[in-house]
Design an enzyme around this catalytic site. Structure first.
Site, mmCIF file in Angstrom:
data_model
loop_
_atom_site.group_PDB
_atom_site.id
_atom_site.type_symbol
_atom_site.label_atom_id
_atom_site.label_comp_id
_atom_site.label_asym_id
_atom_site.label_seq_id
_atom_site.Cartn_x
_atom_site.Cartn_y
_atom_site.Cartn_z
ATOM 1 N N GLY A 182 -2.315 -1.778 -6.399
ATOM 2 C CA GLY A 182 -2.112 -2.094 -7.805
ATOM 3 C C GLY A 182 -3.453 -3.143 -8.513
ATOM 4 N N THR A 240 -3.492 -0.243 2.077
ATOM 5 C CA THR A 240 -3.265 1.194 2.432
ATOM 6 C C THR A 240 -4.501 1.955 2.149
ATOM 7 N N GLU A 275 5.408 -1.063 -0.110
ATOM 8 C CA GLU A 275 5.765 -2.187 0.595
ATOM 9 C C GLU A 275 6.722 -1.919 1.711
HETATM 10 C C1 LIG Z 1 6.780 -10.939 -5.178
HETATM 11 C C2 LIG Z 1 7.389 -10.070 -6.048
HETATM 12 C C3 LIG Z 1 6.757 -8.709 -6.083
HETATM 13 C C4 LIG Z 1 7.521 -7.962 -6.932
HETATM 14 C C5 LIG Z 1 6.762 -6.447 -7.232
HETATM 15 C C6 LIG Z 1 6.842 -5.928 -8.356
HETATM 16 C C7 LIG Z 1 6.641 -4.840 -8.636
HETATM 17 C C8 LIG Z 1 6.226 -3.943 -7.787
HETATM 18 C C9 LIG Z 1 4.931 -3.215 -7.825
HETATM 19 C C10 LIG Z 1 4.135 -2.667 -6.786
HETATM 20 C C11 LIG Z 1 4.562 -2.658 -5.409
HETATM 21 C C12 LIG Z 1 4.367 -4.163 -4.861
HETATM 22 C C13 LIG Z 1 3.790 -4.249 -3.924
HETATM 23 C C14 LIG Z 1 3.344 -2.786 -2.938
HETATM 24 C C15 LIG Z 1 2.132 -3.354 -1.953
HETATM 25 C C16 LIG Z 1 2.158 -2.566 -0.761
HETATM 26 O O1 LIG Z 1 2.846 -1.502 -0.817
HETATM 27 S S1 LIG Z 1 1.372 -3.432 0.430
HETATM 28 C C17 LIG Z 1 1.356 -2.210 1.570
HETATM 29 C C18 LIG Z 1 2.571 -2.196 2.335
HETATM 30 N N1 LIG Z 1 2.542 -1.472 3.346
HETATM 31 C C19 LIG Z 1 3.363 -1.417 4.414
HETATM 32 O O2 LIG Z 1 4.453 -2.141 4.400
HETATM 33 C C20 LIG Z 1 2.819 -0.760 6.041
HETATM 34 C C21 LIG Z 1 4.152 -0.622 6.599
HETATM 35 N N2 LIG Z 1 3.918 -0.452 8.267
HETATM 36 C C22 LIG Z 1 3.819 -1.833 8.814
HETATM 37 O O3 LIG Z 1 4.214 -2.829 8.546
HETATM 38 C C23 LIG Z 1 3.565 -1.456 10.466
HETATM 39 O O4 LIG Z 1 2.647 -0.410 10.537
HETATM 40 C C24 LIG Z 1 4.784 -1.192 11.131
HETATM 41 C C25 LIG Z 1 5.668 0.078 10.784
HETATM 42 C C26 LIG Z 1 5.618 -2.275 11.300
HETATM 43 C C27 LIG Z 1 4.223 -0.659 12.691
HETATM 44 O O5 LIG Z 1 3.825 -2.137 13.088
HETATM 45 P P1 LIG Z 1 2.872 -2.004 14.569
HETATM 46 O O6 LIG Z 1 2.221 -3.279 14.604
HETATM 47 O O7 LIG Z 1 1.938 -0.670 14.436
HETATM 48 O O8 LIG Z 1 3.878 -1.532 15.390
HETATM 49 P P2 LIG Z 1 5.334 -1.768 16.144
HETATM 50 O O9 LIG Z 1 6.268 -1.009 15.374
HETATM 51 O O10 LIG Z 1 5.127 -1.452 17.508
HETATM 52 O O11 LIG Z 1 5.281 -3.453 15.848
HETATM 53 C C28 LIG Z 1 4.786 -4.409 16.920
HETATM 54 C C29 LIG Z 1 5.875 -5.619 16.542
HETATM 55 O O12 LIG Z 1 5.507 -6.162 15.760
HETATM 56 C C30 LIG Z 1 6.700 -6.470 14.630
HETATM 57 N N3 LIG Z 1 6.504 -6.452 13.538
HETATM 58 C C31 LIG Z 1 6.166 -5.272 12.747
HETATM 59 N N4 LIG Z 1 5.897 -5.719 11.328
HETATM 60 C C32 LIG Z 1 6.114 -6.873 11.242
HETATM 61 C C33 LIG Z 1 6.423 -7.914 10.197
HETATM 62 N N5 LIG Z 1 6.056 -7.153 8.833
HETATM 63 N N6 LIG Z 1 6.891 -9.153 10.355
HETATM 64 C C34 LIG Z 1 6.861 -9.500 11.562
HETATM 65 N N7 LIG Z 1 6.845 -8.531 12.918
HETATM 66 C C35 LIG Z 1 6.499 -7.447 12.561
HETATM 67 C C36 LIG Z 1 7.505 -5.301 15.401
HETATM 68 O O13 LIG Z 1 9.024 -5.663 15.114
HETATM 69 C C37 LIG Z 1 7.217 -5.218 16.869
HETATM 70 O O14 LIG Z 1 7.763 -6.305 17.447
HETATM 71 P P3 LIG Z 1 8.335 -6.015 18.914
HETATM 72 O O15 LIG Z 1 8.902 -7.579 19.344
HETATM 73 O O16 LIG Z 1 7.426 -5.656 19.863
HETATM 74 O O17 LIG Z 1 9.803 -5.280 18.830
HETATM 75 C C1 LIG Z 2 3.585 2.352 -6.816
HETATM 76 C C2 LIG Z 2 2.806 2.155 -5.445
HETATM 77 C C3 LIG Z 2 2.223 0.759 -5.296
HETATM 78 C C4 LIG Z 2 1.496 0.505 -4.353
HETATM 79 N N1 LIG Z 2 0.870 -0.417 -4.284
HETATM 80 C C5 LIG Z 2 0.248 -0.761 -3.109
HETATM 81 C C6 LIG Z 2 -0.802 -1.998 -3.048
HETATM 82 O O1 LIG Z 2 -0.939 -2.740 -4.042
HETATM 83 N N2 LIG Z 2 -1.347 -2.039 -1.715
HETATM 84 C C7 LIG Z 2 -1.433 -1.341 -0.585
HETATM 85 O O2 LIG Z 2 -2.049 -1.526 0.148
HETATM 86 N N3 LIG Z 2 -0.459 -0.236 -0.843
HETATM 87 C C8 LIG Z 2 0.145 -0.103 -2.080
HETATM 88 N N4 LIG Z 2 0.788 1.152 -1.758
HETATM 89 C C9 LIG Z 2 0.903 1.953 -0.710
HETATM 90 C C10 LIG Z 2 2.271 1.932 -0.152
HETATM 91 O O3 LIG Z 2 2.309 0.978 0.676
HETATM 92 C C11 LIG Z 2 2.348 3.343 1.226
HETATM 93 O O4 LIG Z 2 2.173 4.660 0.194
HETATM 94 C C12 LIG Z 2 3.477 3.047 1.792
HETATM 95 O O5 LIG Z 2 3.145 2.025 2.676
HETATM 96 C C13 LIG Z 2 3.792 4.331 2.514
HETATM 97 O O6 LIG Z 2 2.797 4.765 3.463
HETATM 98 P P1 LIG Z 2 2.215 6.311 3.188
HETATM 99 O O7 LIG Z 2 1.918 6.602 2.035
HETATM 100 O O8 LIG Z 2 1.184 6.234 4.238
HETATM 101 O O9 LIG Z 2 3.528 7.226 3.551
HETATM 102 P P2 LIG Z 2 3.636 8.137 4.908
HETATM 103 O O10 LIG Z 2 3.877 6.992 6.162
HETATM 104 O O11 LIG Z 2 2.344 9.041 5.384
HETATM 105 O O12 LIG Z 2 4.868 8.710 4.648
HETATM 106 C C14 LIG Z 2 5.114 10.097 4.771
HETATM 107 C C15 LIG Z 2 6.284 10.606 5.515
HETATM 108 O O13 LIG Z 2 5.939 10.156 6.994
HETATM 109 C C16 LIG Z 2 7.030 9.686 7.458
HETATM 110 N N5 LIG Z 2 6.599 8.733 8.599
HETATM 111 C C17 LIG Z 2 5.567 8.166 8.738
HETATM 112 N N6 LIG Z 2 5.730 7.044 9.796
HETATM 113 C C18 LIG Z 2 6.855 7.344 10.322
HETATM 114 C C19 LIG Z 2 7.511 7.097 11.637
HETATM 115 N N7 LIG Z 2 6.626 6.454 12.558
HETATM 116 N N8 LIG Z 2 8.673 7.539 12.071
HETATM 117 C C20 LIG Z 2 9.052 8.488 10.932
HETATM 118 N N9 LIG Z 2 8.579 9.133 10.018
HETATM 119 C C21 LIG Z 2 7.566 8.651 9.719
HETATM 120 C C22 LIG Z 2 7.768 8.750 6.005
HETATM 121 O O14 LIG Z 2 9.060 8.352 6.333
HETATM 122 C C23 LIG Z 2 7.565 9.836 5.009
HETATM 123 O O15 LIG Z 2 8.613 10.658 4.930
HETATM 124 C C24 LIG Z 2 1.698 1.468 -3.058
HETATM 125 C C25 LIG Z 2 2.353 2.782 -3.096
HETATM 126 C C26 LIG Z 2 2.936 2.950 -4.548
HETATM 127 C C27 LIG Z 2 3.631 4.220 -4.457
#
Ligand SMILES: CCCCC/C=C\C/C=C\C/C=C\CCC(=O)SCCNC(=O)CCNC(=O)[C@H](O)C(C)(C)COP(=O)(O)OP(=O)(O)OC[C@H]1O[C@@H](n2cnc3c(N)ncnc32)[C@H](O)[C@@H]1OP(=O)(O)O
Ligand SMILES: Cc1cc2nc3c(=O)[nH]c(=O)nc-3n(C[C@H](O)[C@H](O)[C@H](O)COP(=O)(O)OP(=O)(O)OC[C@H]3O[C@@H](n4cnc5c(N)ncnc54)[C@H](O)[C@@H]3O)c2cc1C
Length: 627
Positions: free
Chosen positions: A136, A97, A380
């Protein structure tokens, strides 16, 4: 019983104290206390650990960074970095992120440019929005990051790839040249976690630091794809699958334990004017707040177990090169994470609020849980984005269902059998098979309804992407409906196959029916709109829910006691096993830092002049009040 593991009162510590204490405790637990087989802590203590520690550090190091090395690294890279990370000799995080992007991964701006002459990648954050923000363990702990960045070779972009980047010196822990790193400051929760920022400017890493299981760059700059590039998103799928148990089911179970125990002790008001004050748990309104959340704990637990098993089976298939299950697993894990985190976070707040004023005290242990669960709706994968990912898959499947018989979690989309509900009594609506059918029919209709609306818009000339955007709320509802039918269906199956006593199976069946009926009654508009229930049957559904509340009331405390949380784990004056709520609250308050002295000298200096004037007036020496 190890005093090193006993919790100090978190509410009476500063953020920096909590950060340091969490690190001490985590390292002590993982390196001293627990037996280990390689990386994996083993033994019964591990179960305790997952339940016990209120504040971990190295969550991302352990839960994301290490698994990513395994998922994205070649055997050589795993052999190099896994032992170091497993033994905390390097501390890593998952840096994906950015300040400007989190949901839309194709918008990430950090770039890794291949320098053929030196066989290195040059890492840059070209502008402030490219800075990594949120990961994190990154602010003060990590000395390495698994950096997700756009790979660029000879000006051509190859998409997001994972790079191992060292950011701090292994001797001094100082940031390396070109690295600006720090903590992002106070947050709603996770006080003990140093979520950080990371600005990289012309940081050079060896070519070998591109994690190359799925793709590689040869010395001459040739780019080789080696597998399904969707697997680059695999880490997020795994965390979504695993966090449900850790960060949704477990905390909600703790919140329910606190709230139900307190509600059995707290006497407030009368039901029968001629009787004594009642425990608030005797109010049906209170039961209606608490017991469906208790049911959610069990149903989310059962559904999460099924999802973990599905992910495990998928992982075995991927090892054989078969990634065919990935689309369904992605859709299901995204939908489950979003819908259960939404339900869990809302449920924790409902039960907190059900504890009245003392539920607003940190001494209840509830604000800690509620604030932490709120984060599950964002990290996530932001929930809306995840629900739309799930809906995208459902719409595709609904189209396919017109010509093929579907299997897996979407099988019901091609079930054209008569699904009308013939329930005549509220007892009929407590039948598990009836509840499953109702949820399947509602989900099928919700998916078809959203799809039809979009098709009609496109037929009338609306571009497909605009139709998708305008129907987003219907698509999100379809995703929710799909997950609800999955949770109810898997739970009914799980309970039916469970070998346990008849009395326990009865309780679990009642809880499952309560969960399903609560969902029906909370969404009866859909169930009527889609012809699943008549208005009269909706009345029966409400009667059925109220009847279950009455049946479950006598066992409510026993059910939450079965979660088996110790007082040290709950850290709650309201939820302690002995029920001595008021004595515990008073003792807890007296320990607050504010009460270190009888007079708070810093504030007294501002108040003193006015107090002395008041004293003089009351003792007849002062001037009349200016007023
Ligand atoms: C292990 C235990 C852990 C416990 C945790 C404990 C405590 C918690 C504490 C902290 C938090 C822990 C972790 C947090 C860490 C993070 O937050 S890491 C960052 C997380 N970020 C995200 O999740 C980002 C989300 N966005 C996306 O994944 C992608 O941008 C999207 C929204 C999926 C869009 O993808 P994009 O490629 O741009 O476009 P599209 O929508 O067109 O997708 C293309 C095709 O790809 C397929 N696809 C998308 N994602 C996946 C996937 N993950 N796996 C498989 N396939 C995927 C999608 O379905 C499309 O397929 P088609 O066949 O074309 O339909
Ligand atoms: C406690 C915590 C721990 C984290 N740990 C990690 C980490 O370890 N590593 C890491 O990489 N990241 C981490 N993150 C970041 C986290 O993964 C992102 O904040 C999360 O993926 C959301 O993305 P964003 O912040 O860009 O939200 P945004 O996407 O900017 O969300 C803002 C608004 O836009 C809307 N929106 C966005 N896209 C669309 C769409 N396509 N259609 C409709 N609405 C949409 C959302 O629904 C939301 O209402 C952490 C976040 C938190 C809060």
């Amino acid at each position: 019983n190890d005093t090193s593991m006993q919790h100090r009162n978190l509410n009476h510590m500063t953020r920096e104290e909590r950060f340091s204490e969490a690190m001490r405790r985590t390292l002590y637990a993982l390196k001293v206390l627990l037996p280990r087989e390689g990386w994996t802590p083993v033994g019964p203590e591990m179960k305790y650990l997952a339940r016990a520690i209120k504040e971990f550090t190295f969550i991302i190091h352990a839960g994301v960074f290490i698994p990513c090395i395994m998922s994205y690294g070649t055997n050589e890279q795993i052999a190099k970095w896994f032992p170091l990370a497993a033994d905390f000799r390097i501390i890593g995080t998952y840096a994906q992120t950015e300040l400007g992007h989190g949901s839309f991964l194709r918008g990430l701006e950090t770039i890794a440019t291949y320098d053929r002459a030196n066989q290195e990648f040059i890492i840059n954050c070209p502008k402030i929005t490219a800075m990594k923000w949120w990961p994190g363990d990154m602010g003060k702990s990590a000395n390495h990051v698994l950096l997700m960045a756009e790979l660029v070779i000879d000006g051509k972009k190859y998409g997001m790839h994972g790079f191992m980047v060292q950011i701090r010196d292994l001797t001094t822990h100082e940031p390396l040249p070109g690295v600006t790193v720090g903590d992002i400051g106070a947050k709603l929760s996770f006080e003990s976690v140093d979520n950080g920022f990371l600005y990289l400017q012309n940081v050079r890493i060896p070519r070998e630091n591109l994690l190359s299981k799925l793709s590689e760059v040869h010395p001459d700059g040739t780019y080789i794809k080696k597998g399904n590039q969707r697997l680059m998103y695999g880490s997020m799928v795994r965390v979504r699958v695993n966090l449900i148990a850790h960060e949704i089911v477990m905390p909600l179970a703790k919140a329910c334990t606190i709230a139900v125990r307190y509600s059995a002790v707290r006497r407030q008001g009368l039901i029968n004017p001629s009787k004594e004050e009642v425990p608030v748990l005797d109010y049906v309104a209170q039961q209606h707040k608490l017991l469906p959340q208790v049911a959610t704990v069990f149903m989310a637990h059962f559904a999460a177990k099924q999802l973990v098993k599905m992910h495990h089976d998928y992982s075995l298939e991927v090892e054989k090169g078969n990634t065919s299950q990935l689309p369904e697993l992605h859709a299901l894990s995204a939908g489950m994470k979003a819908c259960l985190s939404e339900q869990g976070a809302a449920g924790a707040e409902i039960v907190r609020r059900a504890c009245g004023g003392h539920g607003y005290s940190c001494g209840s242990g509830l604000p800690f849980i509620v604030n932490r669960m709120l984060a599950t709706c964002t990290y996530e994968g932001e929930n809306t984005v995840m629900q739309l990912q799930c809906a995208r898959y459902l719409i595709k499947c609904a189209d396919q269902a017109k010509k093929d018989k579907l299997t897996g979690s979407v099988w019901y989309l091609s079930d054209f059998s008569n699904m009308s509900c013939t329930a005549q009594t509220f007892g009929d609506l407590q039948e598990p098979s009836v509840l499953v059918k109702l949820h399947e029919r509602r989900a099928k209709c919700a998916v078809q309804h959203a799809g039809k609306k979009m098709q009609n818009m496109v037929k009338n000339g609306t571009p497909a992407h605009d139709a998708w955007n305008m129907m987003a709320t219907l698509l999100i509802n379809a995703a929710r409906a799909h997950i609800m039918q999955y949770v109810v269906g898997t739970s009914v199956t799980y309970i039916s196959e469970l070998s346990c006593s008849a009395s326990l199976k009865k309780i679990l069946t009642q809880l499952c029916a309560l969960y399903a009926l609560h969902n029906i009654n909370s969404n009866c508009g859909d169930f009527v709109k889609f012809g699943c229930l008549t208005s009269a049957q909706c009345d029966l559904a409400q009667e059925a829910e109220f009847n279950l509340l009455k049946q479950l009331r006598p066992d409510a405390v026993g059910i939450v006691d079965s979660f088996d949380f110790t007082d040290d784990i709950l850290q709650s004056c309201l939820g302690a096993y002995d029920g001595n709520v008021y004595e515990r609250l008073f003792e807890w308050a007296k320990q607050a830092p504010m009460n270190k002295t009888e007079v708070h000298q810093d504030s007294y200096q501002y108040l003193q002049p006015y107090l002395h004037e008041g004293r003089d007036v009351l003792e007849g020496r002062g001037r009349n009040s200016k007023l």
